[in-house]
Write a protein that holds these residues in place. Structure first.
Motif, PDB file in Angstrom:
ATOM      1  N   TRP A 199       3.725  22.753 -15.366  1.00 58.15           N
ATOM      2  CA  TRP A 199       4.379  21.494 -15.704  1.00 58.15           C
ATOM      3  C   TRP A 199       3.668  20.748 -16.833  1.00 58.15           C
ATOM      4  CZ3 TRP A 199       2.821  16.434 -15.650  1.00 58.15           C
ATOM      5  CH2 TRP A 199       1.655  16.106 -14.957  1.00 58.15           C
ATOM      6  N   GLN A 200       2.336  20.757 -16.854  1.00 55.98           N
ATOM      7  CA  GLN A 200       1.631  19.989 -17.883  1.00 55.98           C
ATOM      8  C   GLN A 200       1.803  20.601 -19.270  1.00 55.98           C
ATOM      9  OE1 GLN A 200      -2.173  19.929 -15.694  1.00 55.98           O
ATOM     10  NE2 GLN A 200      -2.121  17.695 -15.894  1.00 55.98           N
ATOM     11  N   ARG A 201       1.774  21.905 -19.356  1.00 59.65           N
ATOM     12  CA  ARG A 201       1.974  22.549 -20.661  1.00 59.65           C
ATOM     13  C   ARG A 201       3.402  22.288 -21.172  1.00 59.65           C
ATOM     14  NH1 ARG A 201      -0.021  26.254 -24.316  1.00 59.65           N
ATOM     15  NH2 ARG A 201       1.339  27.953 -24.998  1.00 59.65           N
ATOM     16  N   ASN A 202       4.369  22.444 -20.297  1.00 61.23           N
ATOM     17  CA  ASN A 202       5.745  22.173 -20.713  1.00 61.23           C
ATOM     18  C   ASN A 202       5.931  20.721 -21.139  1.00 61.23           C
ATOM     19  OD1 ASN A 202       7.157  24.680 -20.494  1.00 61.23           O
ATOM     20  ND2 ASN A 202       7.018  24.529 -18.276  1.00 61.23           N
ATOM     21  N   ALA A 203       5.341  19.808 -20.414  1.00 59.47           N
ATOM     22  CA  ALA A 203       5.441  18.389 -20.763  1.00 59.47           C
ATOM     23  C   ALA A 203       4.823  18.123 -22.124  1.00 59.47           C
ATOM     24  CB  ALA A 203       4.772  17.532 -19.688  1.00 59.47           C
ATOM     25  N   ARG A 204       3.695  18.771 -22.402  1.00 58.29           N
ATOM     26  CA  ARG A 204       3.042  18.567 -23.695  1.00 58.29           C
ATOM     27  C   ARG A 204       3.914  19.074 -24.839  1.00 58.29           C
ATOM     28  NH1 ARG A 204      -3.025  20.707 -25.535  1.00 58.29           N
ATOM     29  NH2 ARG A 204      -3.084  19.547 -27.510  1.00 58.29           N
ATOM     30  N   VAL A 205       4.555  20.218 -24.639  1.00 55.03           N
ATOM     31  CA  VAL A 205       5.433  20.754 -25.682  1.00 55.03           C
ATOM     32  C   VAL A 205       6.658  19.850 -25.867  1.00 55.03           C
ATOM     33  CG1 VAL A 205       6.869  22.711 -26.352  1.00 55.03           C
ATOM     34  CG2 VAL A 205       4.626  23.113 -25.338  1.00 55.03           C
ATOM     35  N   GLN A 206       7.231  19.370 -24.769  1.00 55.18           N
ATOM     36  CA  GLN A 206       8.355  18.440 -24.886  1.00 55.18           C
ATOM     37  C   GLN A 206       7.971  17.208 -25.702  1.00 55.18           C
ATOM     38  OE1 GLN A 206       9.102  18.334 -20.465  1.00 55.18           O
ATOM     39  NE2 GLN A 206      11.224  18.170 -21.151  1.00 55.18           N
ATOM     40  N   ALA A 207       6.831  16.611 -25.373  1.00 60.87           N
ATOM     41  CA  ALA A 207       6.396  15.397 -26.060  1.00 60.87           C
ATOM     42  C   ALA A 207       6.085  15.664 -27.526  1.00 60.87           C
ATOM     43  CB  ALA A 207       5.174  14.808 -25.351  1.00 60.87           C
ATOM     44  N   ARG A 208       5.436  16.794 -27.808  1.00 63.43           N
ATOM     45  CA  ARG A 208       5.097  17.106 -29.194  1.00 63.43           C
ATOM     46  C   ARG A 208       6.365  17.375 -30.019  1.00 63.43           C
ATOM     47  NH1 ARG A 208       0.418  18.911 -31.838  1.00 63.43           N
ATOM     48  NH2 ARG A 208      -0.654  17.818 -30.136  1.00 63.43           N
TER      49      ARG A 208
END
Length: 392
Positions: free
Chosen positions: A345-354
């Motif tokens: 979840w954290q990696r996906n969230a970071r990619v979404q935000a970036r």
């Protein structure tokens, strides 16, 4: 004892998930809502993070047969065509990250995944299987289709895309995807059909006020994929990923570009369009998993294409899912799915935000645009490289 797992959705994320789980020894029931397995759309950029995982799924040779390996990533001004930054790709990035950066047509990627899935005796394929109802208890999940067919399994993987029906049984309360106010136009052409000066062997990006364009080779370099994304609203169905469009409609939204980019756009034989939607970045593992149901790809974390990682994150999800479940027995699945969610979840969230942040940078106007261009000219490849992403 291996598990019996239902996978809703026969796109890239669903096929990759089915393949990853089958390689762990599980029995898979793949449920595709369309009447046939297929894929529409444009090109896909696959960073080393994605190609490394496709290699792990045994697809390295099949991918190399259909992909193009771009020589560089070049960012230009849409107005003057001057180079703002350039990063070598090809062997340079393959050596740095242990896997290549490739460009592929989405349909070709889908086909090689489908062929690999069909080679697995433990995967059953079902079409016209649009999931409309899901019931589950401590031991089993039941998914029902619109034509009253039903399937039971030890777990259900929702890989049914942006407008997922499975999602509502995980993310509660659920809400529809949000319209971003951005539109994408895509075109493809055989490189041999356009003047030599317009052909491309690398990934080229043009940045302009409230828009950007991307061109890169696919299908072994024989075809060119062109995408223009601009801040505009759709007059059509926001769920339609394949709206008929035209250069006139594109330029009504964007205006005319500089001469070099304009010449490329005018050389395209036709245009399709779609409205871009996304969701806010994930905030926790509970948005990916609930008991025996898990989400992958756009069903969980749709993202804007400003980091070129939509397909990459779906492929990463699939491999992580297979690793988390291993060859575990049905009783172990709830805990295994929780491990998957915690890992992703954290990696996906970071990619979404970036990706959202990149959209603001790419489409900047005024002083912000000038600062962006100065930074790119000064730092070049250091700004374009993404070690946190490609090495992950």
């Amino acid at each position: 004892m291996a598990a019996h797992i239902l996978v809703a959705g026969g796109g890239i994320g669903g096929l990759a998930s089915a393949l990853a789980l089958a390689r762990q020894g599980h029995r898979i029931e793949l449920l595709e809502q369309a009447s046939a397995f297929g894929e529409i759309g444009a090109g896909v950029q696959l960073g080393p993070n994605a190609t490394r995982r496709l290699r792990a799924l045994g697809l390295e040779k099949a991918l190399a047969a259909v992909a193009a390996q771009p020589d560089a990533l070049t960012v230009r001004s849409a107005a003057g065509n001057d180079v703002l930054a350039r990063m070598p790709l090809a062997q340079a990035i393959a050596q740095r990250y242990g896997a290549p950066y490739l460009c592929v047509h989405r349909a070709d990627l889908h086909t090689l995944l489908l062929d690999a899935v069909r080679d697995q005796e433990c995967i059953a394929l079902n079409t016209d299987a649009r999931i409309v109802d899901v019931k589950f208890n401590d031991n089993v999940v039941c998914a029902s289709s619109a034509d009253a067919r039903a399937w039971e399994g030890d777990a259900l993987i929702g890989a049914d895309g942006l407008w997922s029906n499975v999602r509502q049984h995980v993310a509660t309360p659920d809400s529809p995807p949000r319209a971003t106010g951005h539109m994408a136009w895509r075109a493809m052409v055989a490189q041999s059909a356009i003047p030599a000066a317009l052909r491309r062997h690398g990934v080229e990006v043009w940045l302009g006020p409230r828009l950007h364009a991307v061109a890169y080779p696919v299908r072994g370099g024989e075809w060119l994929n062109v995408v223009v994304i601009a801040e505009a609203t759709s007059a059509g169905d926001v769920r339609d990923w394949d709206q008929a469009s035209s250069l006139v409609a594109l330029q009504q939204a964007t205006g005319r570009s500089g001469a070099a980019l304009q010449a490329l756009l005018e050389a395209m034989p036709g245009w399709r369009a779609w409205a871009l939607s996304d969701r806010a970045p994930l905030t926790g593992a509970d948005e990916l998993v609930r008991e025996r149901i898990a989400l992958v790809g756009d069903a969980a974390h749709p993202m804007l294409p400003y980091l070129a990682q939509g397909a990459g994150m779906a492929i990463e999800d699939a491999v992580a899912l297979g690793e988390a479940l291993g060859g575990g027995a049905p009783a172990e699945l709830p805990n295994a799915l929780q491990r998957y969610a915690a890992a992703r979840w954290q990696r996906n969230a970071r990619v979404q935000a970036r990706a959202q942040r990149n959209g603001q940078i790419f489409h900047a106007t005024g002083p912000v645009r000038l600062g962006r261009d100065l930074a790119m000219r000064t730092f070049g490849a250091a700004l374009l490289d993404q070690p946190w992403l490609y090495a992950g």
